[in-house]
Write an enzyme that holds these catalytic residues in place. Structure first.
Site, PDB file in Angstrom:
ATOM      1  N   LYS A  52       0.874  -1.160   0.004  1.00 38.50           N
ATOM      2  CA  LYS A  52       0.089  -0.133  -0.147  1.00 38.50           C
ATOM      3  C   LYS A  52       0.832   1.017   0.139  1.00 38.50           C
ATOM      4  O   LYS A  52       0.622   2.188  -0.904  1.00 38.50           O
ATOM      5  CB  LYS A  52      -1.033   0.086   1.253  1.00 38.50           C
ATOM      6  CG  LYS A  52      -1.967  -1.135   1.076  1.00 38.50           C
ATOM      7  CD  LYS A  52      -2.811  -1.565   1.978  1.00 38.50           C
ATOM      8  CE  LYS A  52      -3.878  -2.352   2.248  1.00 38.50           C
ATOM      9  NZ  LYS A  52      -4.646  -3.071   3.390  1.00 38.50           N
ATOM     10  N   GLN A  96      -4.823  -1.849   9.632  1.00 29.83           N
ATOM     11  CA  GLN A  96      -4.842  -3.193   8.879  1.00 29.83           C
ATOM     12  C   GLN A  96      -5.309  -4.213   9.743  1.00 29.83           C
ATOM     13  O   GLN A  96      -5.027  -4.437  10.873  1.00 29.83           O
ATOM     14  CB  GLN A  96      -3.269  -3.201   8.538  1.00 29.83           C
ATOM     15  CG  GLN A  96      -2.978  -4.561   7.990  1.00 29.83           C
ATOM     16  CD  GLN A  96      -3.628  -4.502   6.303  1.00 29.83           C
ATOM     17  OE1 GLN A  96      -3.423  -3.641   5.705  1.00 29.83           O
ATOM     18  NE2 GLN A  96      -4.202  -5.680   5.945  1.00 29.83           N
ATOM     19  N   ASP A 119     -11.460   2.667   3.838  1.00 28.90           N
ATOM     20  CA  ASP A 119     -11.819   1.258   3.695  1.00 28.90           C
ATOM     21  C   ASP A 119     -13.395   0.830   3.640  1.00 28.90           C
ATOM     22  O   ASP A 119     -13.677  -0.079   3.159  1.00 28.90           O
ATOM     23  CB  ASP A 119     -11.076   0.446   4.868  1.00 28.90           C
ATOM     24  CG  ASP A 119     -10.028  -0.223   4.496  1.00 28.90           C
ATOM     25  OD1 ASP A 119      -9.658  -0.427   3.261  1.00 28.90           O
ATOM     26  OD2 ASP A 119      -9.089  -0.788   5.455  1.00 28.90           O
TER      27      ASP A 119
END
Ligand code: NDP
Length: 285
Positions: A52, A96, A119
């Site tokens: 990422k 994460q 997200d």
């Protein structure tokens, strides 16, 4: 002949557009910023986080990583999220997953400001997706929708069968397909006669996490097959949830693994971060 849906090529094209958008934002003094929070040493998570960061750098997005030890207390993590919520250089916050067991994942995701939830996992953003007014759409399903758009698949009136009902893939994907006027069937581990359900589909999307469980002879002639699954088999080999070679016989188009949905996921994270920065710059989107 079966058409291979090349996720790498579609992602590369989208990333070109994203970089151009970043350049335009930087020119008006707004550099898109993403904060990535990693708790613990999970090897797969470390790989994802580093991918990422590299993707952000390549697109000109500012990214900052917060690596916290596995024993980090929930209150410390909440304090970090609070500071990122209030940091005006940060447009997106990504925690994460999975988090260590002593941390309440739902509580952490709810602490992220919905306007920075790139997200798309915050209940506010999930709710907006349900009502058909999305703010941020979760990256993997959004990537699948961009693939459909790119290859010119119209979902209106199509029978879509999704195998898998997770909060991060199956459920949001079902809502996105519904919003595009498909008739959606969601299958899961208790579904009876899965082969028959899949055989009725114009579009099959597999998001299960079981190597090659969707068999080739379940696929209707001319169906489109999207394989979200990523399964490590042996030391190095990655396979999807669909038996690719056998499914290719009947499928009109199919995604490979790797090189299908995978590259789209990170691309949509960049896309959402830039979208957030555009909103910060005052654009009404
Ligand atoms: P989850 O484990 O959260 O969900 C799996 C789903 O599959 C569940 O709904 C489960 O049903 C269902 N399932 C399990 N066994 C069967 C079965 N025998 N028949 C029918 N359904 C079954 O997985 P995720 O959604 O997180 O991920 C799915 C796959 O996608 C994984 O391989 C993952 O690695 C991959 N993935 C890939 C991404 C990418 O960027 N390419 C991103 C995210 C995920 P039930 O609910 O009843 O338990």
């Amino acid at each position: 002949m079966t058409k291979l849906i090349d996720g790498k090529a579609i992602a590369a094209e989208l990333r070109g557009q994203i970089s151009a958008d970043v350049t335009a934002l930087v020119a008006i003094g707004v550099t898109p910023g993403l904060a990535v929070v990693l708790v613990g040493e999970d090897p797969a998570s470390r790989v994802y986080v580093s991918m990422k960061e590299k993707a952000c750098a390549a697109a000109g997005i500012y990214s900052v990583e917060h690596k916290l030890p596995v024993e980090t207390a929930q209150t410390e993590l909440l304090a970090l999220i609070d500071s990122l919520n209030n940091n005006e250089n940060i447009d997106g916050i990504l925690v994460q997953l999975p988090l260590p067991e002593h941390i309440d994942e739902a509580k952490i995701l709810e602490a992220i400001l919905p306007a920075k939830d790139v997200d798309g996992f915050h209940p506010y953003n999930v709710g907006r997706l349900v009502t058909g007014h999305p703010v941020f759409q979760p990256c993997t399903p959004y990537g699948v929708m961009k693939m459909f758009e790119h290859i010119g698949v119209e979902l209106k009136g199509k029978d879509v069968v999704i195998v898998g009902r997770s909060n991060i893939v199956g459920k949001p994907l079902a809502l996105m397909c519904l919003a595009e006027h498909a008739t959606v069937t969601i299958c899961h581990s208790r579904t009876v006669d899965l082969p028959r359900k899949v055989a009725a589909a114009d579009i099959v999307i597999a998001a299960v996490g079981r190597p090659e469980m969707v068999k080739g002879d379940w696929i209707k002639k001319g169906a489109i097959v999207i394989d979200v699954g990523v399964n490590r088999v042996g030391e190095k080999k990655l396979v999807g949830d669909v038996d690719f070679a056998a499914a290719s016989i009947n499928a009109a188009a199919i995604t490979p693994v790797p090189g299908g949905v995978g590259p789209m996921t990170i691309t949509m994270l960049l896309y959402n971060t830039v979208l957030s920065a555009k909103r910060r710059s005052g654009q009404k989107i």
